[in-house]
Design an enzyme around this catalytic site. Structure first.
Site, PDB file in Angstrom:
ATOM      1  N   LYS A   1       0.828  -1.204   0.000  1.00 21.14           N
ATOM      2  CA  LYS A   1       0.000   0.000   0.000  1.00 21.14           C
ATOM      3  C   LYS A   1       0.867   1.260   0.000  1.00 21.14           C
ATOM      4  O   LYS A   1       0.531   2.248  -0.660  1.00 21.14           O
ATOM      5  CB  LYS A   1      -0.932  -0.034   1.216  1.00 21.14           C
ATOM      6  CG  LYS A   1      -1.959  -1.180   1.122  1.00 21.14           C
ATOM      7  CD  LYS A   1      -2.628  -1.452   2.446  1.00 21.14           C
ATOM      8  CE  LYS A   1      -3.652  -2.591   2.328  1.00 21.14           C
ATOM      9  NZ  LYS A   1      -4.137  -3.046   3.649  1.00 21.14           N
TER      10      LYS A   1
ATOM     11  N   GLY B   1     -12.494  -5.969   5.115  1.00 25.31           N
ATOM     12  CA  GLY B   1     -13.825  -6.544   5.276  1.00 25.31           C
ATOM     13  C   GLY B   1     -14.568  -6.551   3.962  1.00 25.31           C
ATOM     14  O   GLY B   1     -14.330  -5.713   3.085  1.00 25.31           O
TER      15      GLY B   1
END
Lengths: 430, 430
Positions: B207, B306
């Site tokens: 990231k 999630g």
């Protein structure tokens, strides 16, 4: 790949924000050109007082005739940082008519006439971007209308006015009263000489209207927004808030009703728990908390005002609008397809913290509790403090409609044993 | 205004994220159609195990032949939520070749081969969007590459891995050690059976590479990112951090060098002051702090992982990419025009907190201080604690290059009076 004919930008207004926009367009010209795919050129700057010195802007670009500037015909993008309703509105629609897209920082105008402006933009195939109109530099409009375009937003709750947050933060930290904190905010340049628009919540209400419209894909006008200022928040309110593990913030709250069939938008001071991310937003910073079905809870935080931060938002829009021009496309326009009605404040369901001055004698609590029960407002906790024949009752309710609470308070005022209602404050963020 | 032929979407992968994408595409079909301007249709779903039940997806849409699906020729957008390098990379390039834009959540692939993918997208006039690849639902890629496109970003510092933040938050709050906190994270489903990618910082490093590339308009690959995991953070480190008014977070930090001529990207645990907005990011939440010339300090906060949050980001991109298709335009592609080199970790300038076990006798502090001075590392504070002939020295330095600090530590280890270097931790966010 780079086009050599520059895109021409007309700047309307050259105050705190406009002069920063002009400065960055000059100092970062190469970066902007690389990011857009073509150079951008400042083609004209409309001001009211041309004699006022403006560092770095060539004198020949300055004009007092804003209308002639937007009508020139060779302008690709108009940047409107004048503020207010007129002449900004006429200039923006004229810009669209003459083939220019518009980047605006004008929250008042967008809250009042956003639909008209969007329609004009669409009619002429132009873009209307306004990231700078809400929460300054904080990327908020674009995330709401693009990043969350595949999600269902249920609530937007934010601190969207830096002046009032500075004042409330000062009151919270120092125990100062409202006037004293306002004086400090004024002395430090955080509050204007006439702070009405900020402290009475007009500024925040305009932003709430814009946010609600985007979040719920419906039209919400300034008049639809319930508004209460924060001039009556007292040091005693902060003391009560602390006892509840809360602080007080002026919040703009846009909500979808539980049944999904209507929305509400409101601005008022409220207690929020210290554990809520918005509670720790200090000084003149802004932050907006967003709750969406799939994304969950998001927060966006940053400087909500000031020349450079607002210019950053304007320039981000300028890059996007220029890229769209090169692509011969437009970005997202108005999205109001849900046509959800805006419900009045009475329909809002939330919790309340009410301080009453009452006679210190047996039976008062029973009387007060009866009034709450008669209006269908369920009590969560009561705290009773007495001294010298006077007493105070602090009641915190469960969630109830605002209309029921208003009815309760009206009835409480009629009780002989209630000497006065010291404060009513909503409790949010739990 | 609405086009009636639907845009066709191929979904590659139908695990936690993919099944949420499919679900929302079905349940919110009308909203998506209104926001895009045309209906979208799930045209096929490629999975490895077609027998696994997938609620709500018609059986005839499911295939095990992902390549055939992306080659069909009638697919407008491919959503890639398989993860990993292959076959994801080949499928994405094949999708571009066959006229589809791509929405991906694949951080590993983008960090390793982003430039190749961007080039393929551009060659075939398609979009490559990947908001979901970094920090789940938090709008971050779009704000960085669009909202801040007119600004100069100097630093991006974030908590971009929820698993490790959960573990560190648990250690901070309970005094638990790393193993105990990891066990709890595993039991609650926050950590995978093999947590290596998270706890060793590989996930965060990918990231960081993506964020640095976008923020600084240059190419940063995974190999360019310095990486240190958080498995060696101890309860004692948290106790030391508390004494300094700090906590410990695993941070991804992307910085422009002071001279503006290079950038760095790194992932490691660091102490940050409790007053820093990142310090209060709890549990598995993510947050990214951005510093830009004009905008100042911004923070973006939300769930970093999630199924539903990641699906929200995917669907936001899907709406944008579909709108671009209808406009026959593309969104922003790779922006790497600055071509800034990535400097090694030794060039990073920051502060350090060093705990030494030393002999408890006169002159030790003088020896240690001399070593720091010889390496040009200036000491801010020293705390000395002694008991039973053993003592500890805690040294906090001023800002110094990482290489100078490494040299200092190497020399300290050679001192007879230094029994061991208990911990070295960088101090950020001041």
């Amino acid at each position: 790949m780079m086009r050599t004919r520059p895109l021409k930008v007309a700047l309307l207004g050259c105050g705190v924000v406009g002069s920063e926009v002009a400065r960055i367009m000059t100092t970062h010209a190469d970066d902007l050109a690389a990011r857009i795919g073509a150079p951008v050129e400042l083609a004209g700057v409309a001001v009211r007082r041309p004699d006022k010195v403006r560092g770095g802007i060539p004198a020949e670009l300055i004009t007092t005739d804003a209308t002639a500037l937007v009508k020139r015909g060779d302008i690709d993008v108009v940047v409107e940082v004048i503020g207010g309703i007129e002449p900004a509105r006429s200039l923006i629609t004229t810009a669209f008519e003459h083939g220019a897209s518009v980047v605006s920082a004008n929250k008042a105008l967008l809250a009042q006439d956003g639909a008209t402006l969007y329609a004009a933009a669409e009619q002429h195939g132009q873009d209307l971007y306004y990231e700078a109109a809400v929460a300054g530099a904080i990327p908020l409009i674009r995330p709401l209308r693009e990043s969350l375009a595949g999600d269902k937003i249920n609530r937007v709750m934010g601190i969207v006015n830096g002046t009032t947050n500075f004042i409330l933060d000062k009151m919270d930290n120092s125990g100062a009263g409202y006037s004293e904190a306002l004086d400090e905010a004024t002395a430090l340049g955080y509050a204007e000489a006439d702070p009405t628009a900020d402290v009475e919540g007009f500024d925040a209400a305009a932003k709430a209207a814009i946010l609600a419209g985007i979040a719920f894909h419906t039209r919400v006008r300034l008049d639809d927004v319930y508004r209460e200022g924060m001039t009556e928040v007292t040091a005693a309110d902060f003391a009560s808030a602390k006892q509840m593990g809360c602080t007080i913030k002026l919040l703009a709250i846009c909500e979808r009703a539980a049944d999904g069939e209507s929305v509400t938008a409101r601005v008022h001071p409220a207690m929020i728990p210290l554990s809520h991310p918005l509670a720790s937003v200090r000084e003149a910073y802004n932050a907006v908390f967003v709750e969406a079905d799939a994304a969950g809870q998001l927060m966006f935080y940053g400087p909500g005002a000031g020349g450079a931060p607002t210019a950053s938002a304007v320039l981000g829009d300028l890059v996007a609008v220029c890229r769209n021009k090169l692509n011969e496309a437009t970005g997202p326009g108005e999205s109001a397809y849900t046509q959800l009605p805006v419900s009045p404040m009475g329909d809002v369901v939330t919790r309340y913290h009410i301080s009453l001055d009452v006679a210190d004698k047996p039976g008062v609590l029973a009387q007060v509790a009866t009034v709450f029960a008669e209006h269908g407002v369920s009590i969560d906790t009561v705290r009773q403090q007495g001294k010298d024949g006077e007493a105070s009752l602090v009641v915190v309710t469960h969630r109830a409609p605002d209309a029921a609470l208003s009815g309760t308070v009206e009835a409480l005022r009629k009780l002989d044993t209630v000497r006065g209602v010291a404060s009513i404050m909503r409790v949010e963020g739990e």
